[in-house]
Design a protein around this motif. Structure first.
Motif, short mmCIF file in Angstrom:
data_model
loop_
_atom_site.label_atom_id
_atom_site.label_comp_id
_atom_site.label_asym_id
_atom_site.label_seq_id
_atom_site.Cartn_x
_atom_site.Cartn_y
_atom_site.Cartn_z
N ASP A 63 0.66 -1.40 -0.14
CA ASP A 63 -0.01 0.06 -0.14
C ASP A 63 0.93 1.30 -0.19
N PHE A 64 2.05 1.18 0.24
CA PHE A 64 2.97 2.23 0.10
C PHE A 64 4.28 1.83 -0.24
N LEU A 65 5.21 2.92 -0.63
CA LEU A 65 6.62 2.40 -0.92
C LEU A 65 7.39 2.71 0.31
N SER A 66 8.38 1.92 0.51
CA SER A 66 9.08 2.32 1.87
C SER A 66 10.20 3.29 1.75
N GLY A 67 10.27 3.85 2.97
CA GLY A 67 11.38 5.01 2.61
C GLY A 67 12.85 4.27 3.36
N ALA A 68 13.10 3.03 3.65
CA ALA A 68 14.13 2.47 3.95
C ALA A 68 15.14 2.89 3.05
N VAL A 69 15.26 2.52 1.87
CA VAL A 69 16.35 2.72 0.99
C VAL A 69 16.79 4.13 1.00
N GLN A 70 15.73 5.29 0.94
CA GLN A 70 15.88 6.61 1.20
C GLN A 70 16.80 7.04 2.49
N LEU A 71 16.39 6.23 3.51
CA LEU A 71 17.01 6.54 4.74
C LEU A 71 18.54 6.08 4.69
N ALA A 72 18.69 4.73 4.04
CA ALA A 72 20.12 4.19 3.98
C ALA A 72 20.93 5.26 3.09
N ALA A 73 20.32 5.77 2.12
CA ALA A 73 21.15 6.79 1.22
C ALA A 73 21.56 7.99 1.89
N ASP A 74 20.42 8.71 2.60
CA ASP A 74 20.59 9.87 3.33
C ASP A 74 21.44 10.11 4.62
N ASP A 75 20.83 8.97 5.56
CA ASP A 75 21.27 8.77 6.80
C ASP A 75 22.26 7.61 7.05
N GLY A 76 22.55 6.94 5.98
CA GLY A 76 23.39 5.69 6.35
C GLY A 76 22.85 4.71 7.03
N ALA A 77 21.36 4.79 7.21
CA ALA A 77 20.65 3.72 8.03
C ALA A 77 20.98 2.31 7.31
N ARG A 78 20.90 1.34 8.35
CA ARG A 78 21.13 -0.09 8.02
C ARG A 78 19.79 -0.62 7.98
N VAL A 79 19.40 -1.05 6.60
CA VAL A 79 18.17 -1.71 6.53
C VAL A 79 17.78 -3.10 6.91
N LEU A 80 16.96 -3.17 7.69
CA LEU A 80 16.52 -4.58 8.28
C LEU A 80 15.29 -5.12 7.65
N ALA A 81 15.34 -6.29 7.00
CA ALA A 81 14.18 -7.06 6.76
C ALA A 81 14.39 -8.62 6.62
#
Length: 453
Positions: A63-81
């Motif tokens: 129902d929506f596109l995840s922002g996880a990839v954007q947070l990884a690119a902008d903030d260096g967040a590690r994506v957990l899934a």
């Protein structure tokens, strides 16, 4: 500060979803099920001076596109899934029982398939003590999320898996907080209600699905609660598997001249009028689809329009372009090419044709009525003479609308105006829109509504 005070629930009223931001206490934060529209999350993190270090997705959202990839690119967040999700971008794939050290707190992955086949819940532990569980589309307040998103051939299997997942979660201590993603207003879930979070104990006491005596009764009950859902649900999970494109900066809404709008429309572009109902009724461009800008704007934009068609916006100058563009990007609508510069005054000044739509009050309803609400809304109470046709079905079934003059109605008037403009595209000029809903009609006329299909 306790864990519950460290957690922020960020509700998207339009999509009916909650994202979560957890302050782990050292300037870092965990984001759970963040949407592509990160404005609210970034504002919350900024107020607390937090950097998002982890972005966890409970499942491949439809129902929506995840922002996880954007947070990884902008903030260096590690994506957990989930490792079973086979995502095509850099992330830490988690299997059942895997744990992530959050610096004093621990996140444990629990396999809870049902809503999707790779679904994880994330149990938050303080030491060895469960504090809460991010349940995504598994156990939700008063119900469980839908299990029919992967096709009819998978629905029974996934519903049975949802039964097992809910009963697995129900084994957690009763004080454990339940933090779902889907809630009231989401087409991924069924029950109405204002509550967005709960506890295991409250769900064991009040969730009727957990009270089902066996898996067969559970299947019957859950499937009976499911209504229709937007067309874009069938494609967004795969976009999330590959990872939405990283966006650079704020989206823009360039101005287009009247001649440019005419040329693009002639080439197949769709004109979407986002102004309030009263303004649309007073005059709109022939062929435009009215989708008034409100919390549910993106849902209907994605449901009714072909994602491959360029979109031209007509708006009121008081409406913020960001409130149009970000919700659209949230559901993968990324072909908004611009707006009519100067709006309707510029169109009229250039001699453009204008279509008007009559508005009626509840006491003025007379003759044929087309009710375009969801089936559950219609069954809860409708005008005795109303013909029912869901708005989402209207583009493909316009011929099922009543012939001749008719009043189009929904709950307030916004969806009815959308339906009227869709029918106007087929040549209809004999429609009026009810400002109000079924309860307003009953109050104005003193007549009873009819219940049932």
């Amino acid at each position: 500060m306790g864990v519950h005070e460290q957690l922020l629930s960020l509700v998207d009223e339009g999509l009916g979803n909650s994202a979560y931001l957890l302050d782990v206490g050292d300037g870092r934060a965990l984001a759970v099920d963040p949407p592509r529209d990160l404005r609210t999350l970034r504002a919350a993190a900024g107020r607390r001076g937090l950097r998002v270090a982890w972005a966890a997705d409970t499942h491949l959202h439809a129902d929506f596109l995840s922002g996880a990839v954007q947070l990884a690119a902008d903030d260096g967040a590690r994506v957990l899934a989930s490792a079973a999700g086979m995502r095509r971008f850099d992330h830490r794939g988690l299997a059942d029982g895997a744990e992530v050290d959050l610096g004093g707190l621990t996140l444990r992955a629990l396999a809870t398939p049902g809503h999707t086949d790779e679904h994880l819940s994330f149990l938050l532990l303080d030491g060895s003590a469960p504090v809460g569980v991010f349940t995504g589309g598994s156990l939700i307040v008063g119900s469980a999320a839908r299990t029919d998103l992967l096709g009819d051939d998978r629905t029974l299997e996934l519903t049975r898996a949802q039964y097992a997942s809910l009963h697995r979660l129900a084994q957690l201590p009763e004080a454990t907080a339940v933090w779902p993603t889907h809630g009231a207003g989401s087409f991924c879930s069924a029950p109405p209600g204002a509550a967005r979070t709960s506890t295991i104990g409250a769900e064991k006491a009040h969730n009727s699905l957990l009270a089902a005596p066996n898996v067969d009764a559970f299947v019957d009950q859950l499937l009976a609660s499911l209504g229709s859902y937007p067309a874009y649900f069938r494609r967004l999970a795969e976009v999330n598997r590959h990872g939405p494109a990283v966006l650079a900066g704020e989206p823009q809404l360039p101005g287009l001249t009247v001649d440019e709008v005419r040329r693009l429309a002639a080439d197949g572009a769709a004109i979407v009028d986002v102004r309030p109902v009263v303004q649309v009724a007073a005059g709109h461009i022939p062929g435009a689809v009215a989708i008034p800008l409100r919390a549910q704007f993106a849902t209907w934009l994605g449901w009714l329009l072909d994602p491959g068609v360029p979109i031209i916006v007509v708006r009121d100058p008081e409406q913020d372009p960001a409130d149009i563009l970000w919700p659209a990007l949230n559901i993968g609508v990324d072909r908004i090419v611009g707006e009519l510069a100067g709006g309707m005054p510029a169109w009229q000044a250039a001699g453009g044709e204008v279509v008007t739509t009559r508005l009626v009050t509840p006491g003025e309803v007379d003759g044929a009525v087309l009710d375009i609400r969801q089936a559950g809304e219609y069954a809860a109470g409708h005008l005795p003479t109303a013909v029912h046709l869901e708005l989402g079905d209207l583009p493909a079934k316009a011929e099922a609308a009543p012939d001749g003059p008719a009043v189009v109605m929904c709950g307030h008037g916004e969806r009815a105006m959308t339906a009227a403009t869709l029918l106007e595209r087929t040549g209809r000029r004999d429609l009026a829109v009810l400002v109000g809903g079924a309860e307003d009609w009953a109050a104005a006329t003193g007549r009873a509504l009819r219940e049932g299909e």
